[in-house]
Design a protein around this motif. Structure first.
Motif, short mmCIF file in Angstrom:
data_model
loop_
_atom_site.label_atom_id
_atom_site.label_comp_id
_atom_site.label_asym_id
_atom_site.label_seq_id
_atom_site.Cartn_x
_atom_site.Cartn_y
_atom_site.Cartn_z
N TRP A 74 0.86 -1.18 0.00
CA TRP A 74 0.00 0.00 0.00
C TRP A 74 0.90 1.24 0.00
O TRP A 74 1.93 1.25 0.67
CB TRP A 74 -0.90 0.00 1.24
CG TRP A 74 -1.83 1.16 1.26
CD1 TRP A 74 -3.08 1.24 0.70
CD2 TRP A 74 -1.60 2.43 1.88
NE1 TRP A 74 -3.62 2.47 0.92
CE2 TRP A 74 -2.73 3.23 1.64
CE3 TRP A 74 -0.53 2.97 2.59
CZ2 TRP A 74 -2.83 4.53 2.09
CZ3 TRP A 74 -0.61 4.27 3.05
CH2 TRP A 74 -1.77 5.04 2.80
N VAL B 85 3.03 0.14 9.77
CA VAL B 85 1.61 0.12 9.40
C VAL B 85 1.39 -0.78 8.19
O VAL B 85 0.45 -1.59 8.15
CB VAL B 85 1.11 1.55 9.10
CG1 VAL B 85 -0.28 1.52 8.47
CG2 VAL B 85 1.09 2.37 10.38
N ILE B 86 2.26 -0.67 7.19
CA ILE B 86 2.14 -1.50 5.98
C ILE B 86 2.33 -2.96 6.33
O ILE B 86 1.61 -3.84 5.80
CB ILE B 86 3.17 -1.06 4.92
CG1 ILE B 86 2.90 0.39 4.50
CG2 ILE B 86 3.09 -1.97 3.70
CD1 ILE B 86 1.50 0.66 4.05
N ASN C 249 -0.81 -4.15 8.20
CA ASN C 249 -1.92 -4.20 7.26
C ASN C 249 -1.78 -5.39 6.30
O ASN C 249 -2.74 -6.11 6.03
CB ASN C 249 -2.00 -2.90 6.47
CG ASN C 249 -3.14 -2.90 5.47
OD1 ASN C 249 -4.31 -3.01 5.82
ND2 ASN C 249 -2.82 -2.77 4.19
N ARG D 228 -4.25 -8.62 5.97
CA ARG D 228 -4.86 -8.99 4.69
C ARG D 228 -4.44 -10.39 4.27
O ARG D 228 -5.24 -11.14 3.70
CB ARG D 228 -4.47 -7.97 3.62
CG ARG D 228 -5.07 -6.59 3.85
CD ARG D 228 -4.56 -5.57 2.84
NE ARG D 228 -4.90 -5.97 1.47
CZ ARG D 228 -4.41 -5.38 0.39
NH1 ARG D 228 -3.54 -4.39 0.53
NH2 ARG D 228 -4.76 -5.77 -0.81
#
Length: 273
Positions: free
Chosen positions: A90, A161-162, A165, A169
């Motif tokens: 992201w 954060v990536i 995340n 996912r």
């Protein structure tokens, strides 16, 4: 998302492996594979990220090319992993960088160095950049403390954060259960396997690297990179403790903990890469 043809061929190859099971002692892929008879996209995504690309299975496989079955699990898993990296990154606009990873890293690194140099020249001037600085706090006379700490901190937070995340996912994509996440016994075993690079041992004789012969060198190179980074992280943390809590500003003596740990880590990274 992996192409339909790749998923179809992946399911075919895994069914061949599942029927053979000659390689079941090599790594975590094969015991996990044996839990399935039909392989969905979620199954293949999970299996691909268990693979360490040691390639032992490829050289042991009687169905590898030029056999008509054309089983090549290392190649298959690498392609599937690359797709998951792109899918779970992201923002999505950056996912294309994985297709040219080496070029992207080189350009970003060079761009960052040039940017830092230009900013120092603009805000501090050539006199500060080219002058000789001695004593405590000399690092900050060229690059101010805020400029040295805030951007890396923001980048680190973005990376965290990536990572979280992407992990969420991935967990959702592979249809993991909550019990899989909080199982402390499994987590401890996975941690041991990760820190010891257990599955880069292949069947115990190492990976087929850098050629078809068995070797432990690839495993040791990965150890040097990982633990080199860890040593550098500890070095930076100790230096931060010295600065913020003891009031000792850099540069530090040659035999101080920040310098010794940082040197060991840097040498490990250089050799490992």
């Amino acid at each position: 998302m992996p192409a339909p043809d790749l998923l179809k061929d992946g399911a075919r190859q895994m069914m061949v492996c599942n029927a053979c099971r000659y390689c079941e002692g090599y790594c975590a892929v094969f015991p996990a594979m044996e839990q399935r008879r039909i392989f969905t996209k979620a199954d293949l995504t999970y299996l691909a990220n268990l693979c360490f690309d040691c390639r032992d299975c490829y050289y042991a496989c009687q169905y590898a090319p030029p056999h008509e079955f054309g089983v090549n699990l290392p190649k298959l898993m690498a392609e599937l992993r690359a797709d998951t990296y792109r899918d779970f990154s992201w923002p999505a606009i950056l996912s294309g960088l994985f297709k040219r990873n080496g070029l992207a890293v080189s350009l970003i690194s060079a761009g960052a160095l040039v940017t830092i140099l230009l900013l120092v020249l603009v805000f501090m001037g050539t006199d500060v950049l080219l002058a000789t600085h001695l004593g405590e706090g000399t690092f900050y006379r060229v690059v101010p403390y805020a400029a040295m700490t805030v951007p890396p901190l923001l980048i680190a937070l973005y990376g965290l954060v990536i990572l979280l995340n992407g992990a969420f996912r991935f967990w959702r994509e592979t249809r993991g259960g909550l019990s899989d996440v909080i199982d402390l016994h499994v987590l401890w075993r996975a941690t041991q396997d990760a820190f010891g690079l257990t599955y880069m041992k292949g069947g115990g004789v190492g990976c087929n690297y850098p050629n078809a012969t068995f070797s432990q060198s690839r495993r040791w190179f990965h150890h040097l990179v990982f633990y080199g980074f860890l040593f550098d992280f500890v070095s930076t943390s100790v230096a931060a403790f010295y600065d913020h809590f003891l009031g000792w500003q850099a540069p530090y003596p040659l035999l101080s903990w920040p310098v010794v740990l940082g040197t060991i880590g840097g040498v490990g990274l250089l050799i490992g890469t």
